[in-house]
Design a protein around this motif. Structure first.
Motif, PDB file in Angstrom:
ATOM      1  N   VAL A  45       4.915  14.524   6.301  1.00  0.00           N
ATOM      2  CA  VAL A  45       4.126  15.754   6.413  1.00  0.00           C
ATOM      3  C   VAL A  45       3.184  15.953   5.225  1.00  0.00           C
ATOM      4  CG1 VAL A  45       4.223  18.265   6.651  1.00  0.00           C
ATOM      5  CG2 VAL A  45       5.950  16.848   7.783  1.00  0.00           C
ATOM      6  N   LEU A  46       3.724  15.953   4.016  1.00  0.00           N
ATOM      7  CA  LEU A  46       2.925  16.332   2.854  1.00  0.00           C
ATOM      8  C   LEU A  46       1.847  15.313   2.488  1.00  0.00           C
ATOM      9  CD1 LEU A  46       5.600  17.960   0.492  1.00  0.00           C
ATOM     10  CD2 LEU A  46       4.133  19.013   2.217  1.00  0.00           C
ATOM     11  N   VAL A  47       2.213  14.030   2.399  1.00  0.00           N
ATOM     12  CA  VAL A  47       1.223  13.028   2.008  1.00  0.00           C
ATOM     13  C   VAL A  47       0.088  12.904   3.032  1.00  0.00           C
ATOM     14  CG1 VAL A  47       0.836  10.580   1.511  1.00  0.00           C
ATOM     15  CG2 VAL A  47       2.813  11.754   0.530  1.00  0.00           C
ATOM     16  N   PRO A  48       0.375  12.734   4.329  1.00  0.00           N
ATOM     17  CA  PRO A  48      -0.740  12.668   5.289  1.00  0.00           C
ATOM     18  C   PRO A  48      -1.498  13.989   5.408  1.00  0.00           C
ATOM     19  CG  PRO A  48       1.372  12.582   6.428  1.00  0.00           C
ATOM     20  CD  PRO A  48       1.665  12.422   4.986  1.00  0.00           C
ATOM     21  N   GLY A  49      -0.781  15.121   5.250  1.00  0.00           N
ATOM     22  CA  GLY A  49      -1.470  16.412   5.275  1.00  0.00           C
ATOM     23  C   GLY A  49      -2.463  16.528   4.139  1.00  0.00           C
ATOM     24  N   ALA A  72      -2.361   6.502   4.622  1.00  0.00           N
ATOM     25  CA  ALA A  72      -1.593   7.599   4.028  1.00  0.00           C
ATOM     26  C   ALA A  72      -0.500   8.105   4.959  1.00  0.00           C
ATOM     27  CB  ALA A  72      -2.524   8.747   3.647  1.00  0.00           C
ATOM     28  N   ALA A  73      -0.724   8.017   6.272  1.00  0.00           N
ATOM     29  CA  ALA A  73       0.239   8.540   7.245  1.00  0.00           C
ATOM     30  C   ALA A  73       1.316   7.534   7.605  1.00  0.00           C
ATOM     31  CB  ALA A  73      -0.499   8.975   8.516  1.00  0.00           C
ATOM     32  N   ALA A  74       1.235   6.310   7.070  1.00  0.00           N
ATOM     33  CA  ALA A  74       2.186   5.254   7.421  1.00  0.00           C
ATOM     34  C   ALA A  74       3.270   5.135   6.347  1.00  0.00           C
ATOM     35  CB  ALA A  74       1.456   3.919   7.589  1.00  0.00           C
ATOM     36  N   PRO A  75       4.462   5.693   6.578  1.00  0.00           N
ATOM     37  CA  PRO A  75       5.522   5.641   5.565  1.00  0.00           C
ATOM     38  C   PRO A  75       6.369   4.379   5.683  1.00  0.00           C
ATOM     39  CG  PRO A  75       6.256   6.959   7.417  1.00  0.00           C
ATOM     40  CD  PRO A  75       4.868   6.464   7.760  1.00  0.00           C
ATOM     41  N   ALA A 113      -3.560  10.964  13.189  1.00  0.00           N
ATOM     42  CA  ALA A 113      -4.920  10.569  13.547  1.00  0.00           C
ATOM     43  C   ALA A 113      -5.499  11.529  14.584  1.00  0.00           C
ATOM     44  CB  ALA A 113      -4.922   9.141  14.087  1.00  0.00           C
ATOM     45  N   THR A 114      -4.669  11.932  15.544  1.00  0.00           N
ATOM     46  CA  THR A 114      -5.107  12.889  16.560  1.00  0.00           C
ATOM     47  C   THR A 114      -5.414  14.245  15.944  1.00  0.00           C
ATOM     48  OG1 THR A 114      -3.782  11.770  18.251  1.00  0.00           O
ATOM     49  CG2 THR A 114      -4.470  14.028  18.720  1.00  0.00           C
ATOM     50  N   VAL A 115      -4.565  14.687  15.012  1.00  0.00           N
ATOM     51  CA  VAL A 115      -4.802  15.962  14.323  1.00  0.00           C
ATOM     52  C   VAL A 115      -6.156  15.953  13.614  1.00  0.00           C
ATOM     53  CG1 VAL A 115      -4.027  17.387  12.369  1.00  0.00           C
ATOM     54  CG2 VAL A 115      -2.369  16.538  14.035  1.00  0.00           C
ATOM     55  N   ALA A 116      -6.520  14.797  13.052  1.00  0.00           N
ATOM     56  CA  ALA A 116      -7.785  14.678  12.331  1.00  0.00           C
ATOM     57  C   ALA A 116      -8.966  14.377  13.257  1.00  0.00           C
ATOM     58  CB  ALA A 116      -7.673  13.583  11.283  1.00  0.00           C
ATOM     59  N   LEU A 200      -4.411  10.307  -3.785  1.00  0.00           N
ATOM     60  CA  LEU A 200      -3.289  10.273  -2.849  1.00  0.00           C
ATOM     61  C   LEU A 200      -2.132   9.446  -3.388  1.00  0.00           C
ATOM     62  CD1 LEU A 200      -5.164   9.884   0.561  1.00  0.00           C
ATOM     63  CD2 LEU A 200      -3.664  11.784  -0.088  1.00  0.00           C
ATOM     64  N   VAL A 201      -2.436   8.289  -3.976  1.00  0.00           N
ATOM     65  CA  VAL A 201      -1.383   7.426  -4.520  1.00  0.00           C
ATOM     66  C   VAL A 201      -0.664   8.118  -5.671  1.00  0.00           C
ATOM     67  CG1 VAL A 201      -0.899   5.244  -5.665  1.00  0.00           C
ATOM     68  CG2 VAL A 201      -2.545   5.309  -3.784  1.00  0.00           C
ATOM     69  N   ILE A 202      -1.429   8.742  -6.557  1.00  0.00           N
ATOM     70  CA  ILE A 202      -0.824   9.462  -7.684  1.00  0.00           C
ATOM     71  C   ILE A 202       0.037  10.618  -7.179  1.00  0.00           C
ATOM     72  CG2 ILE A 202      -1.324  10.913  -9.693  1.00  0.00           C
ATOM     73  CD1 ILE A 202      -3.850   9.151 -10.100  1.00  0.00           C
ATOM     74  N   ALA A 203      -0.473  11.356  -6.191  1.00  0.00           N
ATOM     75  CA  ALA A 203       0.292  12.471  -5.631  1.00  0.00           C
ATOM     76  C   ALA A 203       1.586  11.986  -4.987  1.00  0.00           C
ATOM     77  CB  ALA A 203      -0.556  13.224  -4.606  1.00  0.00           C
ATOM     78  N   ALA A 204       1.536  10.814  -4.353  1.00  0.00           N
ATOM     79  CA  ALA A 204       2.725  10.273  -3.693  1.00  0.00           C
ATOM     80  C   ALA A 204       3.814   9.896  -4.686  1.00  0.00           C
ATOM     81  CB  ALA A 204       2.344   9.058  -2.845  1.00  0.00           C
ATOM     82  N   LEU A 205       3.444   9.663  -5.933  1.00  0.00           N
ATOM     83  CA  LEU A 205       4.421   9.301  -6.959  1.00  0.00           C
ATOM     84  C   LEU A 205       5.024  10.502  -7.671  1.00  0.00           C
ATOM     85  CD1 LEU A 205       2.603   6.256  -8.623  1.00  0.00           C
ATOM     86  CD2 LEU A 205       4.610   6.171  -7.129  1.00  0.00           C
TER      87      LEU A 205
END
Length: 277
Positions: A45-49, A72-75, A113-116, A200-205
């Motif tokens: 939710v958070l990272v792709p959002g 970003a949406a692929a965990p 992807a659909t949301v975007a 995004l990468v920094i936020a994910a860490l």
């Protein structure tokens, strides 16, 4: 790009994970449901959002924005557990989360992807076949790998080494192919997209600094698992789009490793108290 090569990479990656995972890994996660739910929410939710917000704010072109979002949406990236090991994190948590998140990504990626406003699933029967085939391609080798690990550990160890090597060769080959054939299109990604990917990468860490996730080892596991996105899964969906989308996914992967690998080695030197407030 060959769809067959991407599918083979998915299968090899999940077989490698399965031959390294045990039922006890999942039992251990069941005792830490709060950590599991938090990790899933952060990843799905958070990272792709955040990716949707950033690509919109940066005004990226649709194909570039889609490439960033797919990555970003692929965990559940395949090397999250490896970087957790280097970071001296909780390897059992990282491996189990990787197993849990990878199949979830098959639904999460096309949904985001659909949301975007993008469609990555073909219409008609081709769409369900793509999702079903992708799910089977992950769950089946995962189940086989875990069965081997439980019933024939020596065979599982050999299968793990082979699967990891095959996955590494396939991924390296695909990356090399697109870098050499798409280097002239690199300006299509643009510096704005590079900045968005880096953020995004920094936020994910950042889970490494979130005390309520647990002790340092647990937080490092969540951070590394979240920082390493499932590049293979992103490419799986990007393959149906365009070369620019694929190039953007690969750019995400290059920046991701440029940030996450040094972060993993830096994290191993931090204090490792059992629990921090």
């Amino acid at each position: 790009m060959s769809t067959v090569a991407v599918a083979a990479l998915l299968i090899a990656s999940m077989l490698a994970v399965g031959t390294a995972a045990t039922v006890d890994d999942f039992r251990g996660l069941a005792a830490r449901r709060g950590l599991v739910v938090s990790a899933v929410v952060i990843n799905v939710v958070l990272v792709p959002g955040l990716a949707v917000v950033l690509v919109t704010a940066a005004g990226l072109r649709p194909e570039v924005a889609l490439g960033v979002l797919l990555a970003a949406a692929a965990p559940g990236g395949g090397t999250g557990a490896l970087l957790t090991l280097h970071a001296r994190g909780d390897l059992a948590i990282s491996a189990a989360l990787q197993v849990l998140l990878a199949p979830i990504g098959l639904v999460a990626v096309p949904l985001w992807a659909t949301v975007a406003g993008h469609e990555v699933i073909p219409s008609g029967t081709a769409g369900p076949l793509l999702i079903g085939g992708g799910l089977l391609g992950q769950v089946a080798p995962l189940a086989v790998g875990m069965w081997l690990r439980r019933s024939r550990p020596e065979t599982a160890a050999r299968a793990h080494r082979i699967a990891r090597r095959v996955a590494d060769v396939l991924l390296a080959g695909l990356v090399l192919y697109f870098v050499t054939t798409g280097v002239g299109r690199l300006p299509q990604v643009g510096w704005a997209a590079v900045a968005v990917i880096a953020l995004l990468v920094i936020a994910a860490l950042t889970p490494v600094a979130v005390a309520w996730l647990g002790g340092p080892a647990e937080r490092r596991a969540v951070a590394m698992t979240t920082g390493v996105r499932n590049l293979t899964l992103g490419l799986f969906f990007a393959d149906a789009a365009s070369p620019t989308v694929v190039l953007t996914v690969l750019a995400y992967g290059l920046i991701m490793y440029a940030v996450c690998v040094p972060a993993a080695f830096a994290a191993r030197g931090w204090p490792a108290r059992t629990r921090e407030s």
